[in-house]
Every structure is written in C-alpha cells, then in structure tokens.
Design a protein around this motif. Structure first.
Motif, short mmCIF file in Angstrom:
data_model
loop_
_atom_site.label_atom_id
_atom_site.label_comp_id
_atom_site.label_asym_id
_atom_site.label_seq_id
_atom_site.Cartn_x
_atom_site.Cartn_y
_atom_site.Cartn_z
N VAL A 81 32.89 114.57 70.32
CA VAL A 81 33.84 115.43 69.80
C VAL A 81 35.18 114.45 69.37
O VAL A 81 35.76 114.31 70.01
CB VAL A 81 34.33 116.52 70.53
N PRO A 82 35.46 114.07 67.98
CA PRO A 82 36.32 113.32 67.65
C PRO A 82 37.63 113.80 67.42
O PRO A 82 37.77 115.10 66.99
CB PRO A 82 35.61 112.58 66.32
N ALA A 83 38.65 112.93 67.85
CA ALA A 83 40.03 113.45 67.57
C ALA A 83 40.35 114.86 67.73
O ALA A 83 40.72 115.56 66.70
CB ALA A 83 40.27 112.97 66.01
N ILE A 119 39.44 109.80 75.47
CA ILE A 119 40.09 108.44 75.15
C ILE A 119 41.00 108.90 74.05
O ILE A 119 40.77 109.96 73.49
CB ILE A 119 39.03 107.16 74.83
N LYS A 120 41.72 108.19 73.79
CA LYS A 120 42.64 108.08 72.48
C LYS A 120 41.97 108.71 71.37
O LYS A 120 40.66 108.01 70.95
CB LYS A 120 43.48 107.04 72.38
N GLY A 121 42.50 109.47 70.42
CA GLY A 121 41.85 109.91 69.47
C GLY A 121 41.45 108.98 68.34
O GLY A 121 42.47 108.19 68.06
N GLY A 122 40.16 108.96 67.92
CA GLY A 122 39.80 107.70 67.13
C GLY A 122 39.46 106.57 67.37
O GLY A 122 38.53 105.73 66.73
N GLU A 123 39.48 106.40 68.86
CA GLU A 123 38.91 105.08 69.42
C GLU A 123 37.38 105.12 69.39
O GLU A 123 37.01 103.97 69.27
CB GLU A 123 39.38 104.88 70.96
N ALA A 124 36.50 106.00 69.39
CA ALA A 124 35.22 106.06 69.62
C ALA A 124 34.80 105.41 68.02
O ALA A 124 33.91 104.56 68.16
CB ALA A 124 34.68 107.20 69.81
#
Length: 129
Positions: free
Chosen positions: A82-84, A109-114
């Motif tokens: 599930v991003p950002a 993790i920090k949003g957008g890192e994936a």
C-alpha cells in the motif's frame, strides 16, 4: 520526538535486495502507537510489526509522515504494497486492511521507498537480529 529510531533497538531486514534498519514491534501497546508523532523517518529505517497470521489493518492516526505499508505472509513473501499512505490528523481516519487473511509481518517504511527501491510483490523478507 526525533525521527531516528534508537540504534540499540534496531534490527536489519532485507526486502528484495533493499536493507532497512527497523524497530521490531510485537506487543499490542507498541503496535497501537507505531510511528505516531514521528516527524521524520530516514529512508533506510522503518518499523516491522509481527502478528499471529491473519488479516492486518492499519491506520495513520497521529502519523505525521506518509508511509508505505508492506504486507508479508508467514514465509516472508511480500503479498501486497500500500504505497504512500498519507498522514491522518482528523478524528476518523481511513483503515488500510490487507487483502490477504494470512499476514504475519507488516513493514512500514518512508512513503515512496518501495517504488524507489523497486520492491515488488513476491519479494522475500529476511530479518537479522
């Protein structure tokens, strides 16, 4: 409260070739608090939640930074990203449930890192304590 997690409490996880230093959360009180009130989160850090296998539901109440939610099964296989997910500062925050009923690990993790690190569904989670 600082965005950096205490070094003494960090473990290392690897997901699809990307390494993160994470705070490991297993108790219910830790799970409820999660990353609430953290003002920053370094790109190489996060929080790993460990739960009995089942459906996972997360919300971002009092979370100040966007986060990626990564849901893994009991074998550590990445089932869903599930991003950002945006911060929530209102009384009724949306809930972000897993599609699977067999989630064992959840990595925030920090949003957008994936996306930035090209982490994809099917990647494996490895935890080194």
């Amino acid at each position: 409260m600082s965005g950096c997690l205490p070094a003494a409490e960090l473990a290392t996880v690897q997901v699809g070739g990307a390494d993160f230093r994470v705070e490991v959360v297993q108790r219910e009180d830790e799970r409820r608090r999660g990353l609430m009130y953290r003002q920053t989160l370094p790109a190489d850090q996060g929080m790993l939640f460990i739960q009995p296998p089942g459906r996972a539901e997360f919300w971002m109440k009092n979370t100040l930074i966007p986060l990626d939610l990564l849901y893994f099964d009991i074998d550590g296989t990445l089932l869903e990203i599930v991003p950002a997910v945006p911060p929530c500062r209102v009384p009724h925050c949306p809930i972000y449930p897993s599609a699977s009923a067999a989630v064992r690990y959840i990595l925030e993790i920090k949003g957008g890192e994936a996306a930035r690190r090209r982490i994809a569904v099917g990647a494996s989670l490895r935890l080194d304590r």
